[in-house]
Design a protein around this motif. Sequence first.
Motif, PDB file in Angstrom:
ATOM      1  N   THR A   5     -10.485  13.902   9.155  1.00  0.00           N
ATOM      2  CA  THR A   5     -10.608  13.292  10.482  1.00  0.00           C
ATOM      3  C   THR A   5     -10.442  11.773  10.394  1.00  0.00           C
ATOM      4  N   ALA A   6     -11.034  11.179   9.368  1.00  0.00           N
ATOM      5  CA  ALA A   6     -10.907   9.730   9.191  1.00  0.00           C
ATOM      6  C   ALA A   6      -9.448   9.334   8.925  1.00  0.00           C
ATOM      7  N   VAL A   7      -8.734  10.155   8.169  1.00  0.00           N
ATOM      8  CA  VAL A   7      -7.319   9.862   7.915  1.00  0.00           C
ATOM      9  C   VAL A   7      -6.528   9.961   9.221  1.00  0.00           C
ATOM     10  N   ARG A   8      -6.778  11.008   9.972  1.00  0.00           N
ATOM     11  CA  ARG A   8      -6.074  11.176  11.249  1.00  0.00           C
ATOM     12  C   ARG A   8      -6.356  10.005  12.189  1.00  0.00           C
ATOM     13  N   GLU A   9      -7.588   9.572  12.216  1.00  0.00           N
ATOM     14  CA  GLU A   9      -7.935   8.420  13.061  1.00  0.00           C
ATOM     15  C   GLU A   9      -7.232   7.151  12.579  1.00  0.00           C
ATOM     16  N   ALA A  10      -7.189   6.974  11.274  1.00  0.00           N
ATOM     17  CA  ALA A  10      -6.608   5.746  10.709  1.00  0.00           C
ATOM     18  C   ALA A  10      -5.125   5.599  11.064  1.00  0.00           C
ATOM     19  N   VAL A  11      -4.431   6.733  11.201  1.00  0.00           N
ATOM     20  CA  VAL A  11      -3.003   6.648  11.529  1.00  0.00           C
ATOM     21  C   VAL A  11      -2.727   6.971  12.997  1.00  0.00           C
ATOM     22  N   GLY A  12      -3.794   7.170  13.773  1.00  0.00           N
ATOM     23  CA  GLY A  12      -3.604   7.408  15.203  1.00  0.00           C
ATOM     24  C   GLY A  12      -3.182   8.817  15.543  1.00  0.00           C
ATOM     25  N   LEU A  13      -3.537   9.773  14.700  1.00  0.00           N
ATOM     26  CA  LEU A  13      -3.246  11.177  15.001  1.00  0.00           C
ATOM     27  C   LEU A  13      -4.456  11.897  15.586  1.00  0.00           C
ATOM     28  N   ASP A  14      -5.541  11.174  15.739  1.00  0.00           N
ATOM     29  CA  ASP A  14      -6.730  11.783  16.303  1.00  0.00           C
ATOM     30  C   ASP A  14      -6.567  11.948  17.803  1.00  0.00           C
ATOM     31  N   GLU A  15      -7.401  12.779  18.371  1.00  0.00           N
ATOM     32  CA  GLU A  15      -7.382  12.944  19.819  1.00  0.00           C
ATOM     33  C   GLU A  15      -8.776  12.669  20.354  1.00  0.00           C
ATOM     34  N   MET A  67       8.503  13.098  11.681  1.00  0.00           N
ATOM     35  CA  MET A  67       8.311  14.128  12.706  1.00  0.00           C
ATOM     36  C   MET A  67       7.873  13.498  14.016  1.00  0.00           C
ATOM     37  N   ASN A  68       7.445  12.232  13.914  1.00  0.00           N
ATOM     38  CA  ASN A  68       6.880  11.581  15.090  1.00  0.00           C
ATOM     39  C   ASN A  68       7.587  10.257  15.269  1.00  0.00           C
ATOM     40  N   ASP A  69       7.985   9.947  16.492  1.00  0.00           N
ATOM     41  CA  ASP A  69       8.775   8.740  16.714  1.00  0.00           C
ATOM     42  C   ASP A  69       8.027   7.472  16.363  1.00  0.00           C
ATOM     43  N   ALA A  70       6.740   7.447  16.629  1.00  0.00           N
ATOM     44  CA  ALA A  70       5.993   6.194  16.551  1.00  0.00           C
ATOM     45  C   ALA A  70       5.406   5.952  15.168  1.00  0.00           C
ATOM     46  N   ARG A  71       5.517   6.883  14.296  1.00  0.00           N
ATOM     47  CA  ARG A  71       4.800   6.781  13.021  1.00  0.00           C
ATOM     48  C   ARG A  71       5.646   7.457  11.944  1.00  0.00           C
ATOM     49  N   GLU A  72       5.744   6.817  10.805  1.00  0.00           N
ATOM     50  CA  GLU A  72       6.492   7.445   9.724  1.00  0.00           C
ATOM     51  C   GLU A  72       5.518   7.955   8.670  1.00  0.00           C
ATOM     52  N   VAL A  73       5.704   9.191   8.260  1.00  0.00           N
ATOM     53  CA  VAL A  73       4.915   9.752   7.164  1.00  0.00           C
ATOM     54  C   VAL A  73       5.841   9.867   5.947  1.00  0.00           C
ATOM     55  N   VAL A  74       5.471   9.144   4.901  1.00  0.00           N
ATOM     56  CA  VAL A  74       6.306   9.047   3.710  1.00  0.00           C
ATOM     57  C   VAL A  74       5.557   9.661   2.540  1.00  0.00           C
ATOM     58  N   VAL A  75       6.234  10.484   1.754  1.00  0.00           N
ATOM     59  CA  VAL A  75       5.627  11.036   0.542  1.00  0.00           C
ATOM     60  C   VAL A  75       6.247  10.336  -0.670  1.00  0.00           C
ATOM     61  N   LEU A  76       5.401   9.827  -1.532  1.00  0.00           N
ATOM     62  CA  LEU A  76       5.869   9.173  -2.759  1.00  0.00           C
ATOM     63  C   LEU A  76       5.488  10.025  -3.958  1.00  0.00           C
ATOM     64  N   ARG A  77       6.498  10.482  -4.687  1.00  0.00           N
ATOM     65  CA  ARG A  77       6.243  11.189  -5.931  1.00  0.00           C
ATOM     66  C   ARG A  77       6.075  10.132  -7.024  1.00  0.00           C
ATOM     67  N   TYR A  78       4.870  10.023  -7.563  1.00  0.00           N
ATOM     68  CA  TYR A  78       4.590   8.971  -8.535  1.00  0.00           C
ATOM     69  C   TYR A  78       4.818   9.500  -9.946  1.00  0.00           C
ATOM     70  N   GLY A  79       5.857   9.026 -10.587  1.00  0.00           N
ATOM     71  CA  GLY A  79       6.151   9.445 -11.956  1.00  0.00           C
ATOM     72  C   GLY A  79       6.976  10.719 -11.988  1.00  0.00           C
ATOM     73  N   HIS A  80       7.887  10.771 -12.944  1.00  0.00           N
ATOM     74  CA  HIS A  80       8.759  11.945 -13.082  1.00  0.00           C
ATOM     75  C   HIS A  80       9.309  11.965 -14.502  1.00  0.00           C
ATOM     76  N   ARG A  81       9.188  13.100 -15.180  1.00  0.00           N
ATOM     77  CA  ARG A  81       9.785  13.259 -16.502  1.00  0.00           C
ATOM     78  C   ARG A  81      11.010  14.155 -16.366  1.00  0.00           C
ATOM     79  N   PRO A  82      12.200  13.576 -16.501  1.00  0.00           N
ATOM     80  CA  PRO A  82      13.428  14.374 -16.324  1.00  0.00           C
ATOM     81  C   PRO A  82      13.388  15.606 -17.214  1.00  0.00           C
ATOM     82  N   GLY A  83      13.910  16.694 -16.684  1.00  0.00           N
ATOM     83  CA  GLY A  83      13.852  17.961 -17.420  1.00  0.00           C
ATOM     84  C   GLY A  83      12.558  18.665 -17.075  1.00  0.00           C
TER      85      GLY A  83
END
Lengths: 189, 189
Positions: free
Chosen positions: B96-106, B1-17
């Motif tokens: 707030t700490a997460v937002r700061e860590a990735v530069g989304l804070d203001e 959603m943002n040019d300068a930063r990529e936000v990636v979601v990782l689904r850890y583990g999956h049981r088919p069906g």
Amino acid sequence: MNDAREVVVLRYGHRPGRDDRMTTHVGLTARALGADRVIFPDNAGQSAETVRDITGRFGGPFAVELRDDQKAIVREFDGVVVHLTMYGERVQDVETAVREAVGLDEPEAPEEASPPRDLLVVVGGEKVPWALYERADFNVGVTNQPHSEVAGLAVFLDRLFDGAELGREWADADRRVVPEATGKTVIDA
Amino acid sequence: MNDAREVVVLRYGHRPGRDDRMTTHVGLTARALGADRVIFPDNAGQSAETVRDITGRFGGPFAVELRDDQKAIVREFDGVVVHLTMYGERVQDVETAVREAVGLDEPEAPEEASPPRDLLVVVGGEKVPWALYERADFNVGVTNQPHSEVAGLAVFLDRLFDGAELGREWADADRRVVPEATGKTVIDA
């Protein structure tokens, strides 16, 4: 979560087998994020059992009901009806109006606060009837994109309660998770 | 959603069906609520197909990847890793700490803004390894109650982006839902 007002989540429609996990997640999300009660269709007994079991272990108050008269529940609800649907008005545009309608707003002058009213949040499963769109006081879209009724419910409740639901206390729990930076600690409650 | 930063979601583990719908909903929620990309385990091809199909019809950009090296993805991620877990620190305490860590804070002084960093949001399915708790920069609980990984992801993303994700525009869609008080209107995009 609030003495003066009941927030009820109604799961509209359920296909046994196929929808079991989604319906269970609707119920658990309703409980975790501040609703007082969830109503499932009467063919969702397995989901009801799971949500009751979690409530027994992690606390309440939270009620789970099985009912066969979904249409009547919506039609006769004495309070405000919100229907979550991707075709609805944008949540960011109507959330203040919803809060005002149920008396969760905080007006500048306290005497102007709306009286508390009960709220029914309808979460569609199978196709919902057109009458639901018409009866709803608010048809609300958490984005107008296809995603997940569980995600939509979660964002809606978090915005409805303005985050206050995250701090709620649980009564009659027999266990409690201790929030930790790195750990998996569960203690007797 | 943002040019300068990529936000990636990782689904850890999956049981088919058994996990197909939950994994699909994780992917659709990631897309609808502002992530740039979702990574599924390579046995979740059916879910990947569904999310790609929705992206083709309702727009992007949004990428779906199938990978067989979940552990390595987490270990080697060049950026901030958030692991969503009911055992983690309370989202309201660390957002707030997460937002700061990735530069989304203001920050009050613009020159103090953190540089943008990529963010990996890990959503557990099957049991996740202890190494994930240790590698994560933040283990975050959207409540410390058992509910739904889809609900947790939704609330986390809405808070991460502070609602800005709800206003995003979609490119290359072939259809668009028109938000309405009462209606179900889809138009050609």
